[in-house]
Enzyme design. Structure first.
Site: not given
Ligand code: FE2
Length: 142
Positions: A16-18, A46, A52, A116, A119
């Site tokens: 998961e990039k976050h 990310h 973003h 983020c 997100h």
């Molecule tokens: Fe994001």
């Protein structure tokens, strides 16, 4: 009232990039500075664009047995290619990673929170043990 903690998302940083990633020794000497890096997953990058991006990361430390965590630092990432010419045409971007130096005198857990802009909140933690060196005492000689 909804507890804001219920909005903190957690996932394996490998997938998961976050997900924040805290890098520090698993055991440190009491009272000695050590290097700690906090950023996002290095596996899945990310985006860092005007539209973003990661706005900030906050780092906390909760000593074993303490009632509350202590804030260690809050790191703002303010540049994401903004420009009067338009989005992503600016001259500078802040990468969402920070290296700092801390010292602790008791074992505990570091917590990282990242935001983020699209997100939401993401969290991660890392336990760090502390070794206490034995101070030489003259008492044993008596
Ligand atoms: Fe994001």
């Amino acid at each position: 009232m909804t507890n804001i903690g219920s909005f903190i998302q957690e996932a394996d940083w490998r997938k998961e990039k976050h997900s924040p990633l805290i890098k520090a020794p698993s055991s440190v000497a009491a009272g000695e500075l050590f290097e700690l890096t906090v950023g996002l997953s290095p596996e899945i990058v990310h985006p860092n664009t005007t539209e973003h991006h990661i706005s900030w990361i906050s780092l906390y430390f909760h000593p074993v047995g303490a009632k509350f965590p202590h804030q260690v630092g809050r790191y703002e990432f303010s540049a994401h290619g903004e420009s009067v010419k338009g989005p992503n045409l600016g001259p500078v971007y802040t990468h969402h990673q920070v290296k700092t130096f801390v010292k602790i005198d008791k074992a505990g857990t570091f917590y990282a929170l990242s935001l983020c802009n699209i997100h939401g909140l993401w969290g991660a933690e890392m336990k760090v043990d502390v070794t206490v060196s034995e101070a030489p005492t003259g008492d044993k000689m008596l």
